[in-house]
Enzyme design. Structure first.
Site, mmCIF file in Angstrom:
data_model
loop_
_atom_site.group_PDB
_atom_site.id
_atom_site.type_symbol
_atom_site.label_atom_id
_atom_site.label_comp_id
_atom_site.label_asym_id
_atom_site.label_seq_id
_atom_site.Cartn_x
_atom_site.Cartn_y
_atom_site.Cartn_z
ATOM 1 N N GLY A 147 0.664 -1.291 -0.085
ATOM 2 C CA GLY A 147 0.017 0.059 -0.118
ATOM 3 C C GLY A 147 0.699 1.140 0.145
ATOM 4 N N ARG A 211 -11.686 4.797 -14.350
ATOM 5 C CA ARG A 211 -11.092 4.071 -15.357
ATOM 6 C C ARG A 211 -11.786 3.296 -15.851
ATOM 7 N NH1 ARG A 211 -5.915 3.644 -12.115
ATOM 8 N NH2 ARG A 211 -6.371 5.273 -10.670
ATOM 9 N N ASP A 281 -6.961 -0.777 -16.519
ATOM 10 C CA ASP A 281 -7.019 -0.054 -15.382
ATOM 11 C C ASP A 281 -6.261 1.257 -15.432
ATOM 12 O OD1 ASP A 281 -5.113 -2.043 -15.506
ATOM 13 O OD2 ASP A 281 -4.424 -1.401 -13.437
HETATM 14 P P1 AMP Z 1 -0.126 -0.198 -11.281
HETATM 15 O O1 AMP Z 1 0.737 -1.106 -11.985
HETATM 16 O O2 AMP Z 1 0.543 0.583 -10.482
HETATM 17 O O3 AMP Z 1 -1.317 0.403 -12.349
HETATM 18 O O4 AMP Z 1 -1.074 -1.118 -10.435
HETATM 19 C C1 AMP Z 1 -1.713 -2.085 -10.565
HETATM 20 C C2 AMP Z 1 -2.586 -2.477 -9.473
HETATM 21 O O5 AMP Z 1 -1.706 -2.980 -8.332
HETATM 22 C C3 AMP Z 1 -3.561 -1.388 -8.810
HETATM 23 O O6 AMP Z 1 -4.502 -2.157 -8.616
HETATM 24 C C4 AMP Z 1 -2.646 -0.698 -7.721
HETATM 25 O O7 AMP Z 1 -3.336 -0.229 -6.859
HETATM 26 C C5 AMP Z 1 -1.734 -1.910 -7.248
HETATM 27 N N1 AMP Z 1 -0.716 -1.714 -6.573
HETATM 28 C C6 AMP Z 1 0.324 -1.315 -7.176
HETATM 29 N N2 AMP Z 1 1.383 -1.125 -6.134
HETATM 30 C C7 AMP Z 1 0.807 -1.362 -4.826
HETATM 31 C C8 AMP Z 1 1.476 -1.421 -3.691
HETATM 32 N N3 AMP Z 1 2.681 -1.235 -3.492
HETATM 33 N N4 AMP Z 1 0.352 -1.860 -2.723
HETATM 34 C C9 AMP Z 1 -0.840 -2.107 -2.780
HETATM 35 N N5 AMP Z 1 -1.540 -2.212 -4.328
HETATM 36 C C10 AMP Z 1 -0.335 -1.837 -5.310
HETATM 37 MG MG MG Z 2 -2.629 1.657 -12.005
#
Ligand code: AMP
Ligand code: MG
Length: 534
Positions: A147, A211, A281
């Site tokens: 998170g 999104r 997303d």
């Molecule tokens: P992203 O690749 O950053 O677009 O993230 C893809 C998914 O992973 C989304 O649902 C984000 O909220 C989740 N996510 C990415 N990094 C984290 C993290 N450090 N903690 C929790 N969820 C994450």
């Molecule tokens: Mg994302």
């Protein structure tokens, strides 16, 4: 103009209006343990406090938009809010539920795993703006992750989203960058070398962070009622001109999303931006650039380039494929909206709007970038040849287009020696003059073509300089700002942010920030290669 208020000023609460939370179905559970959520658009969450928040950067432009004053100090009470340590009365924090196609495959539930929307604030412009903290702790959507977010990726989002705005590209914005005072463990290249990095939180701002995936998750679980409620909310809140929902209005809405997405991607292609992770997303239904991760700026012109190491093999999201991928993503959105738009022909008409709008935008952009009044079929060979020659000549995209306006267009091409043609472009050549010289015959043809137009030279130059930025947040510049910020020095970031407020202006005292990628940056992490680790 009304005076700017401190974020903690109780009077500000009058401008809180949490429409999303109020109008849409919530997850009934309040626990933040990762789990599948059903029949809901969001989960109520509380940001998890951090050890020692410190304000590292603030955007005065976004502050003014929201009617918010810069915090009085780096550790002021308002900074605690921007770090998630304090939730003000009237705020109703939540994490949105969404799914998505990642690298071409349906990935199921994703959701805001580390983003928490604090509140919808009515800004100085009378409009609603979501204030969202990225890196504010676990939510039901965190899956196995923490998170949190690291300083390097947070700074990159803060810097680039503001730069994109000033470049005229539709984007979400960023209000603040706060260091958490806590370490975050990351394995930057997923190669077993995990280490602690400084943590940070960006406060992002947009009318909505909805999104494609927010709609897809309802589609995937046959949640037609929730899908409709979310669509009705989105239309009423963000597309009010479309009127009361009906199957026709849903179809017009989809067509509008297609048009906005087309314009956004056309702008990316104009400025040389590579998003890096165009999963569904990460696609905004408002046509905003959203979720700045392993993005990059094209320096050496190469349509196959992507900065994202995770995508190094497939190159699904490389620069040149972005328009086609945007369309593929819209097709996935169309599938999710089928329960609302049962007539396939309506969805197909919407998708055609994508192609039509992109062609018009791209045509205009190409004409402006090259300083031609208009382009048509007779220019095709000239344009195709440029596309082939630019990679061969190893040129920097930004510098090449910017300097094209400096070519001596008023002299007959035959009178021009090679030197006077190459001199203005020399700073753009990565492999020296020999490679650059491959452009010579094309440059002569180009100037012949320019002379067919009757537009006065000054007007033409001004138009080119409005389409071809002088300054972009080059990958190596962002990395220099990160290296300094990790040592507690934010002056590099501040200077870059100031210069990038006027990316089309000559700023002679900042010429160094317009320079092509230096040799040291060519293979350095963060400058040419980035991962999704953030
Ligand atoms: P992203 O690749 O950053 O677009 O993230 C893809 C998914 O992973 C989304 O649902 C984000 O909220 C989740 N996510 C990415 N990094 C984290 C993290 N450090 N903690 C929790 N969820 C994450
Ligand atoms: Mg994302």
């Amino acid at each position: 103009m009304a005076p700017l208020l401190d974020l903690c000023d109780p009077a500000l609460a009058e401008r809180f209006d949490n429409r999303f939370v109020r109008e849409l179905p919530a997850d009934p559970l309040r626990r933040d343990v990762p789990r599948p959520v059903r029949n809901a658009c969001y989960s109520r969450v509380e940001p998890a406090p951090v050890a020692a928040p410190r304000l590292l950067a603030w955007s005065d432009a976004v502050g003014a938009l929201l009617g918010l004053a810069r915090p009085a100090s780096a550790t002021a009470a308002s900074v605690e809010v921007l770090a998630g340590n304090r939730v003000l009365p009237g705020m109703q924090p939540y994490a949105a539920r969404y799914g998505g196609h990642q690298f071409g495959n349906w990935a199921g539930q994703l959701g805001d795993g580390r983003a928490t929307t604090l509140v919808e604030l009515i800004g100085a412009d009378g409009r609603h703006h979501e204030l969202q903290l990225k890196g504010a702790g676990r939510t039901p959507y965190s899956r196995h992750a923490d998170g949190r977010a690291v300083l390097r990726s947070s700074l990159r989002e803060f810097l680039c989203s503001e730069a994109m705005h000033h470049l005229g590209v539709p984007t979400t914005r960023a209000l603040s960058l706060v260091a958490t005072g806590e370490p975050v463990e990351r394995d930057m290249f997923y190669d077993g070398n995990a280490k602690d990095e400084p943590g940070a939180i960006v406060c992002r701002v947009a009318p909505s962070f909805l999104r494609f995936g927010n709609f897809q998750i309802h589609g995937a679980h046959d949640e037609t009622e929730e899908l409709q409620r979310l669509a009705d909310h989105a239309i009423a809140a963000h597309f009010p001109q479309l009127g009361a929902p009906s199957p026709e209005v849903y179809a017009q809405w989809f067509a509008e999303i297609c048009r906005r997405t087309a314009r956004m991607v056309a702008e990316w292609m104009r400025v040389g931006f590579v998003h890096g992770v165009m999963n569904t997303d990460n696609m905004s239904i408002l046509g905003l650039t959203i979720d700045y991760g392993p993005y990059g700026w094209l320096e050496r012109y190469d349509p196959d380039w992507t900065p994202n190491t995770t995508d190094a093999q497939m190159r699904r999201y490389c620069f040149g494929r972005q328009p086609a991928i945007a369309q593929w993503n819209l097709l996935r959105l169309a599938e999710a909206l089928l329960p609302l738009i049962p007539n396939h022909a309506d969805l197909e008409a919407g998708l055609r709007e994508f192609g039509r709008t992109f062609a018009i935008a791209s045509n205009r952009i190409t004409a402006d970038k090259l300083g031609l009044v208009a382009i048509d079929e007779s220019d095709e060979a000239l344009l195709d040849d440029l596309e082939t020659l630019l990679p061969q000549a190893a040129v920097d995209m930004t510098l090449f287009y910017r300097r094209l306006a400096d070519l001596p267009a008023d002299q007959a091409a035959d009178d021009l020696d090679d030197e006077s043609l190459l001199a203005p472009l020399r700073c753009a050549f990565y492999e020296g003059d020999d490679a650059g010289a491959r452009l010579l015959p094309w440059l002569r043809r180009y100037l012949d073509r320019v002379r067919l137009d009757t537009e006065p030279a000054a007007a033409r130059r001004a138009r080119m300089n409005r389409a071809n930025p002088k300054y972009v947040p080059r990958n190596y510049l962002a990395q220099l700002a990160i290296d300094a910020a990790e040592l507690g020095d934010t002056t590099v970031l501040e200077r870059l942010m100031k210069v990038l407020e006027h990316p089309y202006d000559e700023q002679p005292e900042h010429e160094d920030l317009a320079a092509r990628q230096p040799e040291w940056a060519r293979n350095k992490a963060g400058c040419s290669a980035l991962s999704c680790s953030s």
